[in-house]
Design a protein around this motif. Structure first.
Motif, short mmCIF file in Angstrom:
data_model
loop_
_atom_site.label_atom_id
_atom_site.label_comp_id
_atom_site.label_asym_id
_atom_site.label_seq_id
_atom_site.Cartn_x
_atom_site.Cartn_y
_atom_site.Cartn_z
N LEU A 188 0.85 -1.19 0.00
CA LEU A 188 0.00 0.00 0.00
C LEU A 188 0.89 1.25 0.00
O LEU A 188 1.77 1.40 0.85
N LEU A 189 0.65 2.15 -0.97
CA LEU A 189 1.49 3.33 -1.14
C LEU A 189 0.66 4.60 -0.99
O LEU A 189 -0.55 4.61 -1.27
N GLN A 190 1.37 5.68 -0.61
CA GLN A 190 0.72 6.99 -0.52
C GLN A 190 0.43 7.51 -1.92
O GLN A 190 -0.64 8.06 -2.20
N ASP A 191 1.41 7.36 -2.81
CA ASP A 191 1.32 7.86 -4.18
C ASP A 191 1.81 6.77 -5.14
O ASP A 191 2.40 5.77 -4.73
N GLU A 192 1.58 7.02 -6.41
CA GLU A 192 2.09 6.09 -7.42
C GLU A 192 3.61 5.99 -7.30
O GLU A 192 4.30 7.00 -7.12
N PRO A 193 4.19 4.78 -7.39
CA PRO A 193 5.63 4.63 -7.19
C PRO A 193 6.42 5.17 -8.38
O PRO A 193 5.98 5.08 -9.54
N ASP A 194 7.58 5.76 -8.09
CA ASP A 194 8.48 6.14 -9.19
C ASP A 194 9.24 4.89 -9.62
O ASP A 194 9.09 3.81 -9.04
N ALA A 195 10.11 5.05 -10.61
CA ALA A 195 10.81 3.90 -11.18
C ALA A 195 11.67 3.20 -10.14
O ALA A 195 11.71 1.96 -10.06
N ALA A 196 12.35 3.97 -9.30
CA ALA A 196 13.25 3.38 -8.32
C ALA A 196 12.48 2.57 -7.29
O ALA A 196 12.86 1.45 -6.93
N LEU A 197 11.35 3.13 -6.80
CA LEU A 197 10.56 2.40 -5.81
C LEU A 197 9.91 1.17 -6.43
O LEU A 197 9.84 0.11 -5.81
N GLY A 198 9.46 1.33 -7.66
CA GLY A 198 8.86 0.18 -8.35
C GLY A 198 9.85 -0.96 -8.47
O GLY A 198 9.50 -2.13 -8.26
#
Length: 853
Positions: A83-93
């Protein structure tokens, strides 16, 4: 600790923990302790890895589904939500993907999703499966604030009424997949009716309605009685134990009680066999009885939850009579003590359900009262003339038998009223074509008989629908359906033993002498028509005459045709096909014509049949006499074994044959669904039939029927009906393929085209078929009938044909009957060698040896 070291440590932690959990389970036997223990073990591993990966502080790892409920079976998937606060960026993905990959490396089977709170809300609104998964959730690691927001938002947008309707529809779809029965011989303890999913559905609905998450909470809400609470707990524990044991036996996620595991499962439960039944049969009967109780409780609780969540307008009950009311579309008892005071009202309730089309079910208190009243049905109840009349009326109604007999069985009433039926409830059928228990098969047959009288299904089998609709006393067929297999499992011939039960029932219920004689006769001969149609040559007039002498009257014939059709269709969807339908219809029509004093085509003499063919040829524009040259090559047997349509087709294809053309292969769609009729005309050769069998086997086609003929000029004129349902949509292309490929194969024969061997099915491992071969002279003593029973497998007919060729046996006709995994093939053969006892014994021994491999 670096990543490899952590991986090794966590993997070891999992392996040691799971081994310890299993050892403890074998000692204490508590399903709950095992399921919760494995969930906690996985919790610790996931939390450790999450922390090691340094996930963002505003992300949360959430357990969902069964794992969110805090239960994990030994080999179940681990369902998680990142569960994330916002859509993940490439690094978090990328980091999340690595985290999931590491979980797989540890040996966990992960089901995962990555969503924001907004994603969860929007996707749950569109998909009830996602909504259900998120309904049971637990925070494992990460942001508590984000998880609280997730819970608040999903709860705020939750439509409890919509969810209830969706889950009820989902259950209906699931029941449809399993034919609305828990009584399959290889049930799924999770998904089948009466399985764990039925119990989980109740909890999900209760949770959505705010009524609690545990059985005790439902009891406090007044949704279940104390007795039902005990029954729920007991049967839930049993089903949990079944699923746990299956996982350990299979060493993987396996929820089906397949034959491979049933004996081991019985052993794990400490179940012993008896003289009459295997341990697996005793075990499976325990399973079916538990599943039956669960389906009943599922019905009761869903009705109660629905009434609490969606209260209907308070309508005054409408009196049906002094004992029953209609509450909306539900049948309701006038008072709770009705059945204790008037036991005959037990059967009356089912009769009223049939008589009042506006009633679509029974109220919860009626179902409960019937369940508790079943013990009132004793010998005195069964002897009561009022009760006997009521039961007969249930059979005689114009509608409703299918649903009400299922309800009678579910509530345990049918087996109490007919004790012989009670003995076969949940009884396995150890053969390779019945997919239901004996009681469920009987109810399927009753349903099939009833279905033939319903206008909305008339398009399926128009002739049978017309016959069933015109049938005198159709309820007689329902009685025959109830008793045709009722004596299974007692030892001996179940048809003969069942006659005594049927005769006693008819006598006790005052059934007219002629109707009673028909019921008993149908029970005695319920297998006869199928055996004649599938194993004997229907083009032989003597076969039709013998069968006509057996049935004697058109009423018997019609009743037996309807019952046979319903019986075969009630065994398994795989057993019934268009070819069997065609054979039964052909036998019925020929016999009916004979009983009416008319000559059916099968009973015509040669001249009459030839005249019928000439009329067909004129229809196609052939001049008179065109057929003469071709027909001079054919003998009497050819005209006896082929019907007028086949003879006309052969004649049209071959009368114009140019000189020098030695091979003709023609094919056309057959009247049988997915079937193709093939004609081969070629110079005769010893191994021709073997080659043809090999050709069709290599294509994956099943040979349903074969007629082998040698013409006066030394040509083989062979006819086949073959079938491959996989190519049902491309029949024209297949016809062209067969004509081209088979012509090429016969033109350049080469070595025998041996089909690829196939593995025996897993069912055959547990119910092996000992091959049998019988050879006897036909009625005229001119030829021999070879009957073979063996385990069906790819290339079986090729194997038989090659063995016959090696022994110099000439084949005339082949009748191929497949019942699930069991092949029962009948051949008409001839050879000078068959008068030699030693040669005959050698043939039978060679066939058995090859069929045993």
């Amino acid at each position: 600790m670096n990543a490899p070291e952590l991986n090794d440590a966590l993997r070891q932690q999992l392996q040691n923990g799971q081994r310890t959990l299993r050892e403890a389970y074998e000692q204490h036997g508590s399903a709950a302790r095992l399921l919760h223990g494995r969930a906690r073990l996985v919790d610790n591993v996931l939390a450790s890895l999450w922390k090691n990966f340094g996930m963002p502080a505003n992300a949360t790892l959430v357990a969902v589904g069964g794992y969110g409920r805090g239960e994990l079976y030994p080999y179940s998937d681990v369902d998680i939500l990142v569960l994330l606060q916002d859509e993940p960026d490439a690094a978090l993905g990328e980091r999340i993907q690595q985290f999931i990959g590491r979980l797989w490396d540890l040996g966990l089977e992960i089901g995962h999703s990555v969503r924001t709170v907004e994603d969860c809300v929007s996707e749950a609104a569109r998909d009830v499966t996602i909504q259900t998964n998120l309904l049971e959730s637990r925070r494992l690691a990460g942001s508590a604030a984000l998880y609280r927001n997730f819970r608040t938002q999903t709860h705020a947008h939750f439509d409890a009424a919509g969810f209830f309707h969706a889950k009820r529809a989902e259950q209906e779809q699931r029941y449809n997949r399993f034919n609305h029965t828990p009584y399959a011989v290889e049930p799924n303890c999770k998904e089948s009716p009466g399985g764990l999913r039925d119990l989980q559905t109740i909890i999900w609905m209760a949770l959505a309605a705010g009524l609690g998450t545990r059985w005790e909470a439902l009891a406090r809400q007044g949704l279940v009685t104390d007795e039902e609470l005990r029954t729920l707990r007991k049967n839930e524990r049993f089903m949990q134990q079944v699923r746990i044991r299956l996982h350990y036996i299979a060493r993987r996620r396996e929820d089906r009680l397949i034959f491979d595991h049933q004996e081991a499962l019985a052993s794990a439960f400490g179940v012993k066999g008896t003289k009459a039944r295997r341990a697996s049969e005793v075990m499976m009967q325990r399973y079916y009885l538990a599943a039956r109780r669960i389906t009943l409780l599922n019905t009761i609780l869903i009705k109660n939850i629905g009434a609490r969540l969606l209260p209907a307008p308070s309508l005054p009950p409408l009196a049906i009579n002094a004992r029953f009311n209609a509450v909306g579309d539900q049948l309701d008892i006038a008072d709770d003590a009705l059945f204790q005071r008037e036991p005959s009202a037990i059967l009356e309730s089912f009769l009223l359900m049939e008589q009042h089309a506006g009633l679509h079910g029974m109220t919860v208190r009626t179902l409960r009262a019937l369940w508790h009243a079943r013990d009132l049905i004793d010998a005195g109840f069964r002897r009561n003339p009022v009760n006997r009349a009521l039961f007969l009326e249930i059979l005689k109604q114009p509608r409703g038998q299918t649903h009400e007999f299922r309800r009678l069985n579910q509530l345990g009433i049918l087996g109490r009223y007919i004790p012989a039926f009670g003995r076969i409830v949940g009884q396995m059928q150890h053969d390779l074509f019945h997919v239901y228990t004996v009681d469920q098969h009987i109810l399927q047959v009753l349903r099939n008989v009833r279905r033939l009288r319903m206008e909305e299904h008339a398009h399926e089998y128009p002739l049978l629908t017309r016959l069933a609709s015109d049938c005198q006393s159709p309820w007689v067929l329902f009685i025959a359906a109830l008793f045709h297999d009722i004596a299974k499992g007692r030892g001996g011939d179940h048809s003969t033993l069942g006659m005594a039960d049927a005769r006693r029932f008819c006598r006790d219920h005052g059934i007219d002498r002629e109707d009673a004689k028909l019921v008993v006769w149908l029970v005695q001969h319920h297998l006869t028509m199928s055996q004649v149609a599938q194993k004997q040559d229907l083009s032989d007039p003597d076969v039709i005459r013998r069968f006509a002498r057996l049935v004697r009257t058109e009423r018997r014939l019609t009743a037996l045709y309807i019952l046979t059709h319903a019986d075969i269709r009630g065994t398994s969807p795989k057993v019934w096909n268009g070819w069997k339908a065609k054979l039964l219809e052909a036998l019925f029509l020929a016999t009916r014509q004979l009983l009416r004093g008319n000559e059916h085509e099968a009973l015509q003499g040669i001249s009459e049949r030839q005249e019928s063919v000439r009329e067909k040829l004129r229809f196609y524009g052939l001049r008179p006499g065109t057929e003469d040259a071709f027909w001079k090559e054919l003998d009497t047997l050819y005209f006896l074994r082929h019907d007028a349509d086949e003879i006309a087709w052969h004649t049209r294809m071959l009368y114009y044959r140019p000189r020098g053309e030695e091979i003709v292969v023609k094919a056309r769609p057959s009247a049988v669904e997915h079937g193709i009729q093939v004609m081969v005309y070629t110079p005769d050769q010893q191994d021709l039939f073997v080659r043809l069998c090999g050709f069709f086997a290599r294509l994956g086609y099943s040979i349903l029927d074969a007629k082998i003929h040698t013409t006066g000029n030394g040509y083989a004129l062979d006819s086949f009906v073959v079938m491959n349902p996989a190519d049902s949509e491309h029949t024209r292309d297949v016809v062209a393929l067969i004509e081209h490929a088979l012509t090429q194969k016969l033109t350049q024969p080469g070595a025998l085209d041996c089909p690829a061997g196939g593995r025996l099915s897993r069912q055959l491992k547990h119910f092996p078929i000992v091959p049998s071969v019988t050879l006897r002279p036909d009625e005229r003593g001119q030829q021999f009938i070879l009957s073979i029973v063996a385990a069906d497998r790819p290339g079986l007919l090729f194997l038989i044909a090659r063995t016959l060729m090696e022994h110099g046996i000439h084949l005339h006709t082949a009748k191929i009957a497949t019942l699930g995994e069991r092949a029962e093939d009948t051949f008409l053969v001839s050879s000078p060698h068959l008068d030699n006892t030693a040669r005959t014994i050698k043939l039978e021994a060679d066939l058995i040896e090859r069929l045993s491999v």
